[in-house]
Design an enzyme around this catalytic site. Sequence first.
Site, PDB file in Angstrom:
ATOM      1  N   VAL A   1      -0.482  41.932 -63.594  1.00 34.11           N
ATOM      2  CA  VAL A   1       0.698  41.067 -63.648  1.00 34.11           C
ATOM      3  C   VAL A   1       1.593  41.405 -64.840  1.00 34.11           C
ATOM      4  CG1 VAL A   1      -0.056  39.072 -62.309  1.00 34.11           C
ATOM      5  CG2 VAL A   1      -0.790  39.282 -64.684  1.00 34.11           C
TER       6      VAL A   1
ATOM      7  N   ASN B   1      -0.883  33.144 -60.090  1.00 31.00           N
ATOM      8  CA  ASN B   1      -2.237  32.610 -60.047  1.00 31.00           C
ATOM      9  C   ASN B   1      -3.226  33.422 -60.880  1.00 31.00           C
ATOM     10  OD1 ASN B   1      -4.666  31.213 -58.541  1.00 31.00           O
ATOM     11  ND2 ASN B   1      -4.924  33.431 -58.242  1.00 31.00           N
TER      12      ASN B   1
ATOM     13  N   SER C   1      -3.558  24.218 -66.080  1.00 31.26           N
ATOM     14  CA  SER C   1      -4.968  23.808 -66.102  1.00 31.26           C
ATOM     15  C   SER C   1      -5.120  22.493 -66.849  1.00 31.26           C
ATOM     16  CB  SER C   1      -5.819  24.874 -66.804  1.00 31.26           C
ATOM     17  OG  SER C   1      -7.117  24.375 -67.053  1.00 31.26           O
TER      18      SER C   1
ATOM     19  N   TYR D   1      -6.834  29.639 -73.967  1.00 32.94           N
ATOM     20  CA  TYR D   1      -6.558  29.371 -72.557  1.00 32.94           C
ATOM     21  C   TYR D   1      -5.683  28.115 -72.401  1.00 32.94           C
ATOM     22  CZ  TYR D   1      -7.835  28.461 -67.623  1.00 32.94           C
ATOM     23  OH  TYR D   1      -7.829  28.222 -66.265  1.00 32.94           O
TER      24      TYR D   1
ATOM     25  N   LYS E   1      -2.032  27.883 -70.728  1.00 33.14           N
ATOM     26  CA  LYS E   1      -1.847  27.099 -69.507  1.00 33.14           C
ATOM     27  C   LYS E   1      -0.792  26.013 -69.679  1.00 33.14           C
ATOM     28  CE  LYS E   1      -4.410  28.842 -66.357  1.00 33.14           C
ATOM     29  NZ  LYS E   1      -3.702  29.756 -65.417  1.00 33.14           N
TER      30      LYS E   1
END
Length: 303
Positions: free
Chosen positions: A76, A99, A151, A164, A168
């Site tokens: 990506v 995604n 998330s 993370y 997110k």
Amino acid sequence: MSDAIRFEDKVVIVTGAGGGIGRAHALQFARHGARVVVNDLGGSTHGEGANASAADRVVAEIREAGGTAVASHDSVTDGDKIVQTALDHFGRIDVVVNNAGILRDKTFHKMDDADWDLVYKVHVEGAYKVTRAAWPHMREQNYGRVIFTSSTSGIYGNFGQSNYGMAKLGLYGLTRNLAIEGRKNNILVNAIAPTGGTRMTEGLIPPQVFEQLKPELVSPLVVFLGSEQCQDTSGLFEVGGGWIGKVRWERSLGFGFDPKAGFDAEDVAANWQRICDFTDAAHPADNVEALREMMANLQKYAL
Ligand SMILES: NC(=O)c1ccc[n+]([C@@H]2O[C@H](COP(=O)([O-])OP(=O)(O)OC[C@H]3O[C@@H](n4cnc5c(N)ncnc54)[C@H](O)[C@@H]3O)[C@@H](O)[C@H]2O)c1
């Protein structure tokens, strides 16, 4: 029952669609008639390695079921190549589902730059690159749908996921801003915070629950958000196990001090309860609404 949601004239990119939740999205979009670019680098959950077979397998599955799909094996972070694959094979791009994702869980005191940077690169930079490359085409055709994958670890926090969670929730910030810029060109932008039993969550979720959290239970929401029928933008939805809910900001009405008279930390402490009191809380939908109470305070103490 609503009208059938169809994508016969539409082209959809799903990144990280070689497995897990992305695979389920790709299969469902194809079932609804979309031509699908199944993108996947095919690395490990930690973001190591690459393997073309992940995307190829899903493309084969879609074709066996009578659908139309093409594989993309790029990262990506090379988003322009993924969009180019859509243009080369299908001549257009209508829907981008960002995604693809990895995990490099560590407590913050053990976090090193490599874990921080790689998580940022795949989630944030990757989603940026793919969406940035698709954006001019969507503007030109006056149509687009973009879905980002956030998330609950970003929304609420989770032990050992500072990198993370940062990435997110960053994607939700991107969602809110692109929703504003995209609206006049009929480009609608939403985010989901999914829960699914995949290799990413294996061992983290108790096995019985894991079994029930089928990745395909996330996809109907994403197919809807990617469709013409969806007219919502800027949304954030928690989804999993057959349940879907919408998240919004809530802010207390707050407490206003006299800005001219001045106030200090002790005044903040003395009024802490009122500052944090959510009775009759506001739910600002945009910057103007968010600034309302602050402006009212200025007005109250003017003169
Ligand atoms: N499973 C959950 O409960 C859960 C919870 C919250 C968020 N998410 C998010 O949902 C998304 C899907 O996760 P999943 O659970 O299906 O995990 P998964 O590991 O099964 O799927 C992620 C896919 O992304 C691919 N990928 C990774 N880096 C890539 C790159 N640079 N370029 C292209 N593809 C790449 C992987 O090869 C993999 O197939 C991720 O963004 C994840 O962070 C999942």
